[in-house]
Design a protein around this motif. Structure first.
Motif, PDB file in Angstrom:
ATOM      1  N   GLY A 147     -25.823  11.157 -51.325  1.00 33.96           N
ATOM      2  CA  GLY A 147     -26.820  11.788 -50.470  1.00 33.96           C
ATOM      3  C   GLY A 147     -26.669  11.437 -49.007  1.00 33.96           C
ATOM      4  N   VAL A 148     -27.703  11.774 -48.247  1.00 33.27           N
ATOM      5  CA  VAL A 148     -27.714  11.487 -46.807  1.00 33.27           C
ATOM      6  C   VAL A 148     -28.645  10.322 -46.489  1.00 33.27           C
ATOM      7  CG1 VAL A 148     -27.095  13.841 -46.156  1.00 33.27           C
ATOM      8  CG2 VAL A 148     -29.510  13.235 -46.429  1.00 33.27           C
ATOM      9  N   ARG A 149     -29.154   9.674 -47.524  1.00 31.35           N
ATOM     10  CA  ARG A 149     -29.923   8.447 -47.375  1.00 31.35           C
ATOM     11  C   ARG A 149     -29.351   7.402 -48.315  1.00 31.35           C
ATOM     12  NH1 ARG A 149     -36.288  10.443 -47.281  1.00 31.35           N
ATOM     13  NH2 ARG A 149     -36.124  11.802 -45.443  1.00 31.35           N
ATOM     14  N   ALA A 150     -29.518   6.142 -47.950  1.00 33.01           N
ATOM     15  CA  ALA A 150     -29.015   5.055 -48.783  1.00 33.01           C
ATOM     16  C   ALA A 150     -29.651   5.105 -50.175  1.00 33.01           C
ATOM     17  CB  ALA A 150     -29.308   3.710 -48.126  1.00 33.01           C
ATOM     18  N   ASN A 151     -28.814   5.023 -51.207  1.00 28.52           N
ATOM     19  CA  ASN A 151     -29.341   5.035 -52.568  1.00 28.52           C
ATOM     20  C   ASN A 151     -29.883   3.654 -52.942  1.00 28.52           C
ATOM     21  OD1 ASN A 151     -27.082   3.474 -53.222  1.00 28.52           O
ATOM     22  ND2 ASN A 151     -25.917   5.225 -54.003  1.00 28.52           N
TER      23      ASN A 151
END
Length: 208
Positions: free
Chosen positions: A51-55
């Motif tokens: 994704g475009v955010r930290a998992n």
């Protein structure tokens, strides 16, 4: 039915206990020759992130890095390329640290690595002047990174200090999964040369 359920619960408890012990040992397995009172350069190792955010995995590793820094100054180095997504893991972790976690200290990013070996190799220019060095990740993974640094740069490995990467009861299922996965990788790496030697021996017997 009750006996079967009890057996399954006992097996689960045993697996979680083993993962706790294995993680605790990995966290403390040194040597740690650095001075923990000096400013720490903390290298946070990335994990595949689509994704475009930290998992969740990368968020946990950032938290380990921040508590390892422990208010002693120093630098946070985020390492990881765009392995599973379009945005490098290092950028996602830095953004999480400086955004939601409100970290305001110095940061560096290394955005090309695609493996633990590359993580360590590529951050070496960024940690050359570090007073004390810690790797932040799940404890068995951080242990692997420390071993790699000792192999590549034993002089820098003399500055290694422990990360705050073990707390009893924290993410118990993830601990078990990480420990099993890294154990399988190590077994594969250990047996690969033997398989190669066997194949060469068979080829020699055939006159190839």
């Amino acid at each position: 039915m009750r006996r079967m359920l009890f057996l399954l619960l006992a097996m689960l408890a045993a697996a979680l206990a083993c993962s706790e012990i294995g993680t605790w040992r990995a966290s403390r397995r040194g040597p740690f020759e650095g001075d923990p009172t000096l400013a720490r350069t903390v290298v946070v190792l990335g994990y595949g992130n689509r994704g475009v955010r930290a998992n969740a995995v990368n968020r946990y590793r950032v938290r380990v890095g921040l508590r390892t820094r422990h208010g002693l100054g120093g630098v946070m180095v985020f390492s990881g390329g765009a392995v599973r997504g379009a945005v490098p893991e290092a950028v996602l972790m830095r953004d999480y640290a400086t955004g939601r976690r409100r970290y305001r200290g110095r940061t560096l990013v290394e955005k090309e690595s695609r493996s633990t070996h590359e993580n360590v190799r590529n951050v070496i220019p960024l940690i050359e002047d570090a007073e004390a060095i810690a790797f932040a990740s799940h404890a068995p993974h951080a242990e692997k990174a420390r071993a790699e640094l000792r192999r590549l740069r034993p002089d820098l490995a003399e500055r290694l200090v422990r990360a705050d990467d073990y707390r009893l009861g924290e993410i118990p299922v993830v601990k078990a999964v990480v420990l099993i996965r890294l154990s399988l990788i190590r077994l594969r790496e250990r047996w690969a040369p033997r398989r190669g030697d066997g194949a060469r021996a068979r080829a020699a017997r055939r006159g190839e």
